[in-house]
Design a protein around this motif. Structure first.
Motif, PDB file in Angstrom:
ATOM      1  N   ILE A 171       0.823  -1.203   0.000  1.00 19.04           N
ATOM      2  CA  ILE A 171       0.000   0.000   0.000  1.00 19.04           C
ATOM      3  C   ILE A 171       0.866   1.265   0.000  1.00 19.04           C
ATOM      4  CG2 ILE A 171      -1.626   1.359   1.381  1.00 19.04           C
ATOM      5  CD1 ILE A 171      -2.952  -0.852  -0.065  1.00 19.04           C
ATOM      6  N   GLY A 172       1.943   1.246   0.761  1.00 18.30           N
ATOM      7  CA  GLY A 172       2.824   2.414   0.812  1.00 18.30           C
ATOM      8  C   GLY A 172       3.399   2.754  -0.549  1.00 18.30           C
ATOM      9  N   HIS A 173       3.887   1.744  -1.259  1.00 15.31           N
ATOM     10  CA  HIS A 173       4.436   1.978  -2.607  1.00 15.31           C
ATOM     11  C   HIS A 173       3.326   2.396  -3.568  1.00 15.31           C
ATOM     12  CE1 HIS A 173       6.799   1.476  -6.238  1.00 15.31           C
ATOM     13  NE2 HIS A 173       5.831   0.704  -6.723  1.00 15.31           N
ATOM     14  N   PHE A 174       2.129   1.814  -3.401  1.00 13.76           N
ATOM     15  CA  PHE A 174       1.018   2.152  -4.291  1.00 13.76           C
ATOM     16  C   PHE A 174       0.632   3.631  -4.158  1.00 13.76           C
ATOM     17  CE2 PHE A 174      -3.586   2.656  -4.889  1.00 13.76           C
ATOM     18  CZ  PHE A 174      -3.705   2.257  -6.213  1.00 13.76           C
ATOM     19  N   LEU A 175       0.623   4.147  -2.928  1.00 12.11           N
ATOM     20  CA  LEU A 175       0.192   5.526  -2.705  1.00 12.11           C
ATOM     21  C   LEU A 175       1.279   6.559  -3.007  1.00 12.11           C
ATOM     22  CD1 LEU A 175      -1.861   5.102   0.600  1.00 12.11           C
ATOM     23  CD2 LEU A 175      -2.736   5.393  -1.720  1.00 12.11           C
ATOM     24  N   THR A 176       2.527   6.134  -3.076  1.00 12.98           N
ATOM     25  CA  THR A 176       3.618   7.094  -3.284  1.00 12.98           C
ATOM     26  C   THR A 176       4.368   6.898  -4.590  1.00 12.98           C
ATOM     27  OG1 THR A 176       5.137   5.651  -2.057  1.00 12.98           O
ATOM     28  CG2 THR A 176       3.978   7.356  -0.797  1.00 12.98           C
ATOM     29  N   GLY A 177       4.220   5.763  -5.230  1.00 18.42           N
ATOM     30  CA  GLY A 177       4.985   5.484  -6.439  1.00 18.42           C
ATOM     31  C   GLY A 177       4.374   6.101  -7.681  1.00 18.42           C
ATOM     32  N   THR A 178       5.130   6.090  -8.760  1.00 18.01           N
ATOM     33  CA  THR A 178       4.636   6.552 -10.060  1.00 18.01           C
ATOM     34  C   THR A 178       4.212   5.356 -10.893  1.00 18.01           C
ATOM     35  OG1 THR A 178       6.881   6.488 -10.965  1.00 18.01           O
ATOM     36  CG2 THR A 178       6.127   8.571 -10.009  1.00 18.01           C
ATOM     37  N   SER A 179       3.527   5.628 -11.987  1.00 23.10           N
ATOM     38  CA  SER A 179       3.012   4.534 -12.800  1.00 23.10           C
ATOM     39  C   SER A 179       4.139   3.862 -13.581  1.00 23.10           C
ATOM     40  CB  SER A 179       1.944   5.060 -13.760  1.00 23.10           C
ATOM     41  OG  SER A 179       1.380   3.988 -14.479  1.00 23.10           O
ATOM     42  N   SER A 180       3.861   2.658 -14.020  1.00 29.51           N
ATOM     43  CA  SER A 180       4.846   1.883 -14.762  1.00 29.51           C
ATOM     44  C   SER A 180       4.115   0.906 -15.668  1.00 29.51           C
ATOM     45  CB  SER A 180       5.762   1.131 -13.783  1.00 29.51           C
ATOM     46  OG  SER A 180       6.576   0.208 -14.490  1.00 29.51           O
ATOM     47  N   SER A 181       4.794   0.475 -16.728  1.00 31.76           N
ATOM     48  CA  SER A 181       4.215  -0.537 -17.613  1.00 31.76           C
ATOM     49  C   SER A 181       4.262  -1.919 -16.968  1.00 31.76           C
ATOM     50  CB  SER A 181       4.965  -0.563 -18.953  1.00 31.76           C
ATOM     51  OG  SER A 181       6.345  -0.803 -18.736  1.00 31.76           O
ATOM     52  N   ARG A 182       5.038  -2.072 -15.883  1.00 29.85           N
ATOM     53  CA  ARG A 182       5.090  -3.326 -15.138  1.00 29.85           C
ATOM     54  C   ARG A 182       4.204  -3.189 -13.890  1.00 29.85           C
ATOM     55  NH1 ARG A 182      11.115  -5.236 -14.254  1.00 29.85           N
ATOM     56  NH2 ARG A 182       9.907  -7.019 -13.455  1.00 29.85           N
ATOM     57  N   ALA A 183       3.249  -4.095 -13.747  1.00 25.01           N
ATOM     58  CA  ALA A 183       2.262  -3.992 -12.673  1.00 25.01           C
ATOM     59  C   ALA A 183       2.909  -4.028 -11.288  1.00 25.01           C
ATOM     60  CB  ALA A 183       1.238  -5.119 -12.803  1.00 25.01           C
ATOM     61  N   GLU A 184       4.000  -4.801 -11.125  1.00 23.76           N
ATOM     62  CA  GLU A 184       4.633  -4.926  -9.814  1.00 23.76           C
ATOM     63  C   GLU A 184       5.245  -3.610  -9.355  1.00 23.76           C
ATOM     64  OE1 GLU A 184       5.801  -6.705 -12.479  1.00 23.76           O
ATOM     65  OE2 GLU A 184       4.347  -8.351 -12.241  1.00 23.76           O
ATOM     66  N   GLN A 185       5.584  -2.707 -10.295  1.00 28.04           N
ATOM     67  CA  GLN A 185       6.238  -1.449  -9.948  1.00 28.04           C
ATOM     68  C   GLN A 185       5.305  -0.242 -10.076  1.00 28.04           C
ATOM     69  OE1 GLN A 185       9.665  -1.188 -12.479  1.00 28.04           O
ATOM     70  NE2 GLN A 185      10.642  -3.032 -11.640  1.00 28.04           N
ATOM     71  N   ALA A 186       4.048  -0.470 -10.448  1.00 24.48           N
ATOM     72  CA  ALA A 186       3.132   0.652 -10.697  1.00 24.48           C
ATOM     73  C   ALA A 186       2.627   1.240  -9.393  1.00 24.48           C
ATOM     74  CB  ALA A 186       1.955   0.188 -11.553  1.00 24.48           C
ATOM     75  N   HIS A 231       0.465   6.695 -18.565  1.00 30.12           N
ATOM     76  CA  HIS A 231       1.383   6.217 -17.529  1.00 30.12           C
ATOM     77  C   HIS A 231       2.200   7.405 -17.025  1.00 30.12           C
ATOM     78  CE1 HIS A 231       0.511   1.977 -18.093  1.00 30.12           C
ATOM     79  NE2 HIS A 231       0.672   2.124 -19.393  1.00 30.12           N
ATOM     80  N   ALA A 232       1.881   7.910 -15.834  1.00 36.88           N
ATOM     81  CA  ALA A 232       2.610   9.036 -15.253  1.00 36.88           C
ATOM     82  C   ALA A 232       3.862   8.511 -14.567  1.00 36.88           C
ATOM     83  CB  ALA A 232       1.732   9.779 -14.253  1.00 36.88           C
ATOM     84  N   THR A 233       5.005   8.649 -15.233  1.00 41.50           N
ATOM     85  CA  THR A 233       6.248   8.087 -14.707  1.00 41.50           C
ATOM     86  C   THR A 233       6.999   9.056 -13.798  1.00 41.50           C
ATOM     87  OG1 THR A 233       7.367   8.820 -16.725  1.00 41.50           O
ATOM     88  CG2 THR A 233       6.534   6.554 -16.679  1.00 41.50           C
ATOM     89  N   ARG A 234       6.464  10.264 -13.598  1.00 43.00           N
ATOM     90  CA  ARG A 234       7.092  11.196 -12.659  1.00 43.00           C
ATOM     91  C   ARG A 234       6.035  12.125 -12.088  1.00 43.00           C
ATOM     92  NH1 ARG A 234       8.000  16.100 -15.277  1.00 43.00           N
ATOM     93  NH2 ARG A 234       7.749  16.013 -17.543  1.00 43.00           N
ATOM     94  N   TYR A 235       6.375  12.738 -10.944  1.00 39.99           N
ATOM     95  CA  TYR A 235       5.434  13.653 -10.292  1.00 39.99           C
ATOM     96  C   TYR A 235       5.356  14.970 -11.071  1.00 39.99           C
ATOM     97  CZ  TYR A 235       4.817  10.888  -6.056  1.00 39.99           C
ATOM     98  OH  TYR A 235       4.465   9.916  -5.163  1.00 39.99           O
ATOM     99  N   PRO A 236       4.164  15.542 -11.209  1.00 39.79           N
ATOM    100  CA  PRO A 236       4.054  16.869 -11.848  1.00 39.79           C
ATOM    101  C   PRO A 236       4.620  17.939 -10.913  1.00 39.79           C
ATOM    102  CG  PRO A 236       1.916  16.161 -11.030  1.00 39.79           C
ATOM    103  CD  PRO A 236       2.842  14.989 -10.848  1.00 39.79           C
ATOM    104  N   ASP A 237       5.368  18.890 -11.503  1.00 38.62           N
ATOM    105  CA  ASP A 237       6.007  19.928 -10.687  1.00 38.62           C
ATOM    106  C   ASP A 237       5.413  21.310 -10.887  1.00 38.62           C
ATOM    107  OD1 ASP A 237       6.808  20.275 -13.245  1.00 38.62           O
ATOM    108  OD2 ASP A 237       8.964  20.178 -12.860  1.00 38.62           O
ATOM    109  N   PHE A 240       2.339  23.548 -15.742  1.00 40.08           N
ATOM    110  CA  PHE A 240       2.704  23.292 -17.138  1.00 40.08           C
ATOM    111  C   PHE A 240       3.391  21.938 -17.310  1.00 40.08           C
ATOM    112  CE2 PHE A 240       2.544  27.903 -16.603  1.00 40.08           C
ATOM    113  CZ  PHE A 240       1.657  28.245 -17.615  1.00 40.08           C
ATOM    114  N   ALA A 241       3.180  21.046 -16.359  1.00 41.59           N
ATOM    115  CA  ALA A 241       3.748  19.703 -16.448  1.00 41.59           C
ATOM    116  C   ALA A 241       2.729  18.749 -17.067  1.00 41.59           C
ATOM    117  CB  ALA A 241       4.137  19.220 -15.048  1.00 41.59           C
ATOM    118  N   SER A 242       3.228  17.753 -17.780  1.00 40.16           N
ATOM    119  CA  SER A 242       2.341  16.704 -18.290  1.00 40.16           C
ATOM    120  C   SER A 242       1.868  15.857 -17.112  1.00 40.16           C
ATOM    121  CB  SER A 242       3.071  15.843 -19.317  1.00 40.16           C
ATOM    122  OG  SER A 242       4.265  15.333 -18.768  1.00 40.16           O
TER     123      SER A 242
END
Length: 306
Positions: free
Chosen positions: A62-77, A237-243, A246-248
């Motif tokens: 749950i911790g990684h799910f709420l703080t991580g970024t998206s990924s094409s691999r489900a284990e890391q999303a 897939h949002a691979t980084r946090y918006p800053d 004007f961020a994607s």
């Protein structure tokens, strides 16, 4: 004499049959009233069940799910970047929509003359509240994203959502402002106050509970919208946090939409968890709307006490 006439009038009426029809009609009304509530309970129960199954079967952190970024691999999303992007969207949408909507409502109620043009504007605003959300997305895609060259950024998504909720907030604000008694305005004018002083210090504080409630409920609808955000070109897939504005980005509903059609069943479990997070945000916004209304009403509509 009248008792005799009533007896003759009801002589051929089967009262037991009429009472049965009355009870059946009452039961039908109760079922119709509970239909929406039952469907909501079933939906929430299904989502929670899917979430529990996902946590059990795929051992999701749950911790990684709420703080991580998206990924094409489900284990890391993760869902964290989408949560932050949705908060940015709601903040910008609230700023853009609130100022325009409340200003429009004040003009229509307090300053505009009562004529056919004013009634036509109000009728069009009511109609705009029912326009499908995807239409606003297409409008922003053509004018803001492509023609103005802003690109698929958070600000473009916020403009699309602001266009969606502005008519709703205007209608709610008009009703709230009109609910302020005319005697309150007359009392202010009798004290020598100008039109602007009466609006700012008397009318707005009195109407603010209804305006804020309508605004928060409109934003609660906007946070779950998917179609206009997909139209403006959000990432799947949002691979980084918006800053910044004007961020994607990839908002919560678009990220959930992306996960639901993935072949990997773990993505479906992540989507169920994402829906639970989104519902939590919605419940929090509804609670905030109720708290603000009670707070203003308890303080007698004084804006300075909130």
């Amino acid at each position: 004499m009248s008792t005799k006439r009533e007896t003759e009038f009801l002589a051929d009426v089967d009262l037991s049959r009429e009472k049965l029809i009355n009870r059946l009609f009452y039961g039908l009304l109760v079922i119709a009233s509970l239909f929406g509530l039952v469907m909501l309970v079933l939906l929430i129960a299904d989502v929670i069940w899917e979430s529990v199954q996902a946590l059990t079967n795929f051992d999701i952190d749950i911790g990684h799910f709420l703080t991580g970024t998206s990924s094409s691999r489900a284990e890391q999303a993760g869902f964290g970047a989408s949560i932050v992007a949705s908060i940015w969207l709601m903040a910008l949408t609230a700023v853009l929509a609130f100022v325009i909507a409340v200003g429009c409502a004040l003009y229509l109620v307090e300053y505009a003359p009562e004529n056919r043009t004013t009634r036509l504007i109000e009728a069009n605003l009511a109609n705009l509240a029912g326009v499908p959300s995807i239409v606003y997305g297409l409008l922003v895609l053509a004018l803001i994203v492509n023609d103005a060259g802003l690109g698929s950024v958070i600000l473009a998504g916020a403009i699309a959502l602001a266009l969606l909720v502005v008519p709703i907030i205007i209608v709610a604000s008009i009703e709230a402002i009109r609910a302020v008694p005319s005697s309150v305005r007359d009392g202010s004018y009798a004290m020598g106050a100008t039109k602007w002083q009466t609006v700012r210090r008397v009318v707005l504080p009195q109407a603010m509970p209804g305006i804020l409630t309508g605004t928060i409920l409109a934003l609660a609808r906007a946070i779950g919208e998917t179609a206009p955000l997909i139209m403006v070109g959000t990432m799947l897939h949002a691979t980084r946090y918006p800053d910044g504005p004007f961020a994607s980005f990839s908002a919560m509903p678009t990220q959930i939409y992306s996960w639901t059609y993935q072949a990997d069943r773990m993505f479906n479990g992540l989507a169920a968890l994402g829906i639970v997070v989104l519902l939590t945000f919605l419940v929090a916004m509804y609670l905030l709307a109720g708290y603000l209304r009670k707070r203003y009403e308890a303080d007698g509509g004084s804006i300075t006490n909130v």
